[in-house]
Write an enzyme that holds these catalytic residues in place. Structure first.
Site, short mmCIF file in Angstrom:
data_model
loop_
_atom_site.label_atom_id
_atom_site.label_comp_id
_atom_site.label_asym_id
_atom_site.label_seq_id
_atom_site.Cartn_x
_atom_site.Cartn_y
_atom_site.Cartn_z
N GLU A 1 45.52 -8.50 -34.28
CA GLU A 1 44.08 -8.54 -34.48
C GLU A 1 43.52 -7.17 -34.85
O GLU A 1 42.51 -6.72 -34.31
CB GLU A 1 43.39 -9.09 -33.22
N GLU B 1 46.13 -18.55 -32.47
CA GLU B 1 45.59 -18.57 -31.11
C GLU B 1 44.51 -19.64 -31.04
O GLU B 1 43.34 -19.38 -31.34
CB GLU B 1 44.99 -17.20 -30.71
#
Length: 592
Positions: A172, A252
């Protein structure tokens, strides 16, 4: 709920010769290919660092029995290199043993080695000793660590006969304040150097343009993450703008959420999770559920967040996940199992569809004193008489994170980062002033991960700057492990009082060593050890977590179990703790 396995046997794993194994991206048909055939994975995140080694096989079997064909695994750098240059892959840190168990169970692996992982883990997985380096730039190349880790991982790649099908580069990165493509290119080169050209390397980023722009890189397959509050079509259209061809991937998919002290226990609706999972699978998307089991932030491994203020993550990482903190199946797991089962019943299978084309002279900090986690004691003397209550001030918010103040051993009160920077003290010139500082976990996400701990600058008492500090790293874990605290308390009967104090006792053996949960009714805030194992922090008055998980393997069925409690503020007069058969994670206490 009770989960019973009757007459369970491990299914045989059929091994294919390495030279006939392949895992790749089929850009023409917008899917993965495994051994030349279309493949869609349905995966769950599990963190070996948050689960006792004795339970790894149990958790993996339950994931497999739910219908998963893969797991997703973070590798916390600081868990394996707590001290610079000393790598530990033994015992509860035996990553290869964990991978082997997954392989025996029939589960493929999606590896996320960082070097930064977030994961609500201490400093996002980055080791605290990095902060000793002057002008350190965090999230910069970690060549030595990656060389150590990736060399171990290469034999476990699917094409080499193992079960790792893809590897994430960084994590991320688009959510970080930097947008450094040269850094990402350097990581890309390192991963290729140590893993070869055949493994799929990918990135994961949040569902915004900024995150995808700064977190992706040509040559790394771009995936996205989002939860039940997101429109699936819009999210995958955004992925398609960065990856026009190839499989749709939600790396996710949030089945729950994390908890902070003083906030409500997070939950995500089971119906929304199962419905959205079914929709993504029916589109042909590969999905990883974060988390499938969260586990526990044993010891000092919890992370923290910082938006408008510092917020520490609780000990439990239950995450409202399909498998509870103790590994028990939940209604959410059963609903997910039914979704997966129905995908097979209706013939949708896995992987058949294409979709969406488109300090002043003295550095007062933990790291310079080589105390990365837990507690540090700062000691000086009062420079003058202070007969009336006089403000003790942290002028630059330099308490990181919580300080317990005493004068000549008498507790005066506490100071706390962001919220309580002033308190009053009294005393005489030359009296001993002690500041016990607690590290509540380093920030794991965003622009503030360069999170130094301890006293970051001198305190002010009235008009006087306090100097000449003596600094003592407190290795309480070693003291507990060597039995020093129990020996010190032998034959003594101390009264409960205010301020930091250590209590010890025993839990008689019952002939059984089952999972249990310890509840500290009337206790305020502190840390608990059972048989030398640090269970983590308790803070029932702040909540929401009211119990600490005690895995069965931590207990003895034949010998008395040693219990040590470090109470930081005030213990109850009864000095009892309760062992329960179920957790209490959702009672928010009064904020203090």
């Amino acid at each position: 709920m009770t989960f019973v396995l009757l007459s369970l046997c491990l299914l045989p794993v059929i091994f294919v010769l390495a030279d006939s194994r392949s895992f790749s991206i089929d850009y023409k048909n917008n899917c993965f290919q495994k051994d030349g055939k279309p493949f869609q994975y349905i995966s769950g995140s599990i963190h070996y660092s948050r689960i006792p080694r004795e339970y790894w096989k149990d958790r993996l079997l339950k994931m497999y029995m739910t219908g998963l064909n893969a797991i997703q695994v973070y590798v916390p750098w600081n868990f394996h290199e707590t001290v610079q240059g000393v790598f530990n892959f033994a015992g509860d840190r035996d990553l290869e043993y964990f991978l082997n168990l997954a392989n025996q169970t029939g589960l493929l692996v999606i590896l996320r080695p960082g070097p930064y992982i977030c994961a609500e883990w201490e400093m996002g997985g980055l080791p605290a000793w990095l902060l000793q380096k002057p002008n350190i730039i965090l999230r910069s190349p970690a060549s030595e660590w990656l060389a150590e880790l990736l060399t171990k991982m290469r034999p476990w790649l699917y094409q080499n006969g193992g079960n790792i099908i893809s590897v994430q580069v960084e994590n991320e990165y688009g959510s970080y304040f930097a947008c450094d493509y040269n850094y990402m290119r350097h990581l890309h080169t390192l991963f290729r150097l140590f893993l070869g050209e055949d493994v799929i390397l990918f990135t994961t980023d949040g569902n915004t343009d900024k995150e995808m722009i700064c977190g992706t890189l040509e040559g790394l397959y771009a995936t996205i993450d989002f939860g039940t509050d997101t429109n699936i079509t819009a999210a995958f259209i955004r992925q398609r703008r960065f990856e026009p061809k190839g499989p749709l991937v939600n790396s996710e998919f949030y089945t729950g959420w994390l908890d902070h002290w003083g906030e409500k226990h997070a939950s995500v609706d089971t119906v929304k999770v199962s419905k959205m999972l079914g929709e993504m699978l029916s589109m042909g998307a590969s999905v990883n559920m974060y988390m499938f089991e969260g586990g526990t932030n044993f010891g000092y491994w919890n992370g923290a967040d910082h938006d408008s203020r510092f917020r520490s993550v609780v000990t439990s990482y239950d995450y409202n996940a399909p498998l509870s903190e103790a590994g028990d199946p939940t209604d959410k797991l059963l609903a997910i199992r039914d979704v997966i089962k129905n995908m097979w019943i209706y013939g949708l299978g896995f992987g058949a569809w294409s979709w969406l084309s488109v300090k002043a002279g003295l550095s007062l900090c933990y790291v310079n004193c080589v105390q990365y986690y837990g507690f540090m004691l700062y000691r000086t003397t009062l420079p003058r008489n202070v007969p009336e209550p006089t403000p003790l001030i942290s002028p630059l918010n330099g308490i990181h994170d919580r300080a317990y103040v005493s004068v000549n051993g008498v507790y005066q009160g506490l100071m706390e980062r962001d919220t309580a920077l002033v308190m009053n003290v009294t005393g005489q010139q030359g009296d001993q002033l002690d500041i016990l500082v607690e590290n509540m976990g380093r920030i794991n996400f965003g622009s503030y991960i360069n999170d130094k701990k301890g006293l970051l600058g001198n305190l002010i008492l009235g008009n006087d700057v306090l100097t000449d500090w003596s600094i003592y790293p407190l290795d309480i874990d070693t003291a507990v492990a060597n039995g020093w605290l129990q020996a010190a308390h032998s034959g003594s009967a101390m009264e409960a009082g205010d301020g930091p104090m250590i209590y010890s006792g025993t839990l008689k053996s019952t002939g059984l060593a089952w999972d249990t949960f310890v509840k500290l009714n009337g206790w305020t805030k502190g840390q608990v050890w059972v048989n030398e194992v640090n269970l983590g922090r308790y803070w029932p008055q702040r909540g929401p977590q009211q119990t600490l998980y005690v895995p069965g393997p931590f207990l003895s069925a034949t010998q008395p179990n040693n219990i040590t409690v470090l109470e930081l503020e005030r213990a109850p007069s009864h000095r009892r703790i309760l062992f329960m058969d179920r957790p209490q994670l959702n009672n928010t206490g009064q904020k203090t």
